[in-house]
Design a protein around this motif. Sequence first.
Motif, short mmCIF file in Angstrom:
data_model
loop_
_atom_site.label_atom_id
_atom_site.label_comp_id
_atom_site.label_asym_id
_atom_site.label_seq_id
_atom_site.Cartn_x
_atom_site.Cartn_y
_atom_site.Cartn_z
N GLU A 34 25.75 34.43 26.03
CA GLU A 34 25.88 33.95 27.41
C GLU A 34 27.32 33.64 27.81
O GLU A 34 27.65 33.64 28.99
CB GLU A 34 24.99 32.73 27.66
N ILE A 35 28.20 33.39 26.86
CA ILE A 35 29.59 33.10 27.22
C ILE A 35 30.56 34.22 26.87
O ILE A 35 31.75 34.10 27.14
CB ILE A 35 30.08 31.76 26.61
N VAL A 36 30.06 35.31 26.31
CA VAL A 36 30.93 36.43 25.95
C VAL A 36 31.76 36.93 27.13
O VAL A 36 32.96 37.18 26.97
CB VAL A 36 30.14 37.58 25.27
N PRO A 37 31.19 37.07 28.35
CA PRO A 37 32.03 37.52 29.46
C PRO A 37 33.22 36.60 29.73
O PRO A 37 34.31 37.06 30.04
CB PRO A 37 31.07 37.56 30.65
N GLY A 76 44.44 46.78 21.23
CA GLY A 76 43.19 46.58 20.50
C GLY A 76 42.55 45.23 20.79
O GLY A 76 41.33 45.09 20.79
N PHE A 77 43.38 44.23 21.04
CA PHE A 77 42.88 42.87 21.29
C PHE A 77 42.20 42.77 22.65
O PHE A 77 41.13 42.19 22.78
CB PHE A 77 44.05 41.89 21.19
N THR A 78 42.82 43.34 23.67
CA THR A 78 42.25 43.29 25.02
C THR A 78 41.25 44.42 25.19
O THR A 78 41.27 45.39 24.46
CB THR A 78 43.34 43.39 26.09
N THR A 79 40.39 44.29 26.21
CA THR A 79 39.38 45.32 26.40
C THR A 79 38.95 45.41 27.85
O THR A 79 38.32 44.51 28.38
CB THR A 79 38.15 45.08 25.50
N TYR A 80 39.34 46.49 28.48
CA TYR A 80 38.93 46.72 29.86
C TYR A 80 37.45 47.14 29.91
O TYR A 80 36.71 46.71 30.79
CB TYR A 80 39.79 47.81 30.52
N SER A 81 37.03 47.96 28.97
CA SER A 81 35.66 48.47 29.01
C SER A 81 34.63 47.36 28.88
O SER A 81 33.61 47.36 29.58
CB SER A 81 35.45 49.54 27.93
N ALA A 82 34.87 46.39 27.99
CA ALA A 82 33.93 45.26 27.87
C ALA A 82 33.90 44.45 29.16
O ALA A 82 32.83 44.04 29.62
CB ALA A 82 34.31 44.38 26.69
N PHE A 83 35.06 44.24 29.76
CA PHE A 83 35.13 43.53 31.04
C PHE A 83 34.31 44.27 32.10
O PHE A 83 33.51 43.67 32.82
CB PHE A 83 36.59 43.37 31.48
N ALA A 84 34.46 45.58 32.18
CA ALA A 84 33.75 46.37 33.19
C ALA A 84 32.24 46.33 32.96
O ALA A 84 31.47 46.14 33.90
CB ALA A 84 34.26 47.81 33.17
N GLN A 86 30.48 44.07 31.22
CA GLN A 86 29.97 42.72 31.42
C GLN A 86 29.86 42.39 32.91
O GLN A 86 28.89 41.75 33.33
CB GLN A 86 30.85 41.71 30.69
N THR A 87 30.80 42.83 33.70
CA THR A 87 30.73 42.63 35.14
C THR A 87 29.55 43.39 35.72
O THR A 87 28.78 42.87 36.53
CB THR A 87 32.04 43.05 35.82
N ALA A 88 29.37 44.64 35.31
CA ALA A 88 28.26 45.46 35.81
C ALA A 88 26.91 44.88 35.42
O ALA A 88 25.95 44.95 36.19
CB ALA A 88 28.40 46.89 35.29
N LEU A 89 26.81 44.29 34.23
CA LEU A 89 25.54 43.70 33.79
C LEU A 89 25.14 42.50 34.66
O LEU A 89 23.97 42.16 34.74
CB LEU A 89 25.63 43.27 32.33
N TRP A 90 26.12 41.88 35.31
CA TRP A 90 25.83 40.73 36.16
C TRP A 90 25.58 41.14 37.61
O TRP A 90 25.54 40.30 38.49
CB TRP A 90 26.98 39.74 36.10
N ILE A 91 25.38 42.41 37.86
CA ILE A 91 25.23 42.89 39.23
C ILE A 91 24.01 42.26 39.92
O ILE A 91 23.96 42.17 41.14
CB ILE A 91 25.21 44.44 39.29
N SER A 92 23.03 41.82 39.14
CA SER A 92 21.87 41.15 39.74
C SER A 92 22.25 39.79 40.32
O SER A 92 21.52 39.23 41.13
CB SER A 92 20.75 40.99 38.71
N THR A 93 23.36 39.26 39.90
CA THR A 93 23.93 38.03 40.49
C THR A 93 25.31 38.39 41.03
O THR A 93 26.33 38.12 40.39
CB THR A 93 24.02 36.90 39.45
N PRO A 94 25.34 39.04 42.21
CA PRO A 94 26.60 39.62 42.70
C PRO A 94 27.74 38.63 42.83
O PRO A 94 28.89 38.98 42.56
CB PRO A 94 26.24 40.23 44.05
N TRP A 95 27.48 37.39 43.21
CA TRP A 95 28.59 36.44 43.37
C TRP A 95 29.21 36.10 42.03
O TRP A 95 30.43 35.93 41.93
CB TRP A 95 28.13 35.18 44.10
N LEU A 96 28.38 36.05 41.00
CA LEU A 96 28.91 35.80 39.66
C LEU A 96 29.73 37.00 39.17
O LEU A 96 30.80 36.84 38.59
CB LEU A 96 27.75 35.51 38.71
N ALA A 97 29.22 38.22 39.43
CA ALA A 97 29.95 39.43 39.03
C ALA A 97 31.28 39.53 39.77
O ALA A 97 32.32 39.83 39.17
CB ALA A 97 29.09 40.67 39.31
#
Length: 136
Positions: A34-37, A76-84, A86-97
Motif C-alpha cells: 500500500e505504500i510502495v507508490p 538503476g535506483f530510480t524507476t520511471y516505469s514503476a511510477f507510471a 503505479q499511477t495507472a493502477l490508481w486510475i480508479s481513484t483519479p485524484w489520488l493518481a
Amino acid sequence: MPQPVDQRTLAYVMVGGAIGVLGRAAIVDPVGDEIVPWVTLAINAAGSLLLGIVVGWLDDRHPRARAFLGTGVLGGFTTYSAFAVQTALWISTPWLAIGLAGASLAAGIAGAIAGLFIGRRIADRPGEIELPQDAR
C-alpha cells in the motif's frame, strides 16, 4: 555516424546499474504494497537530487565516473516505469493518481534543480547552466 560504445564505460554502467537496482530493492522489498507508490516517489525524488549533484559536480569531467554514477547507479535506483504503472493502477481513484503523478514530477524537478545547485557548488562552478543538448 555514431561513435562506437566504449566497452569499459559500458561495463561501468552495467555494474552501477546493478548496484542501483539492489539499492532500490533493499528499500522497496520490506515495505507493504500500500505504500510502495509513495516509496517510489521518494526514491525517484532522491535519485533526481543525486543525479543533479552528479551532473553539476562532474559536468564533462570524468565521463566514466559520471556514466557509472549517473546512468548506472542512479539510473538503476530510480524507476520511471514503476511510477507510471503505479499511477495507472490508481486510475480508479483519479485524484489520488493525479496527486501521485503531480507530486512525482514536482519532486523530481525540484530535486534535480537543487542537485544541480549543490553539484555546481561542490565543483566551484556556481551559476553555470548546462544546455539540454550538452547533457550526457
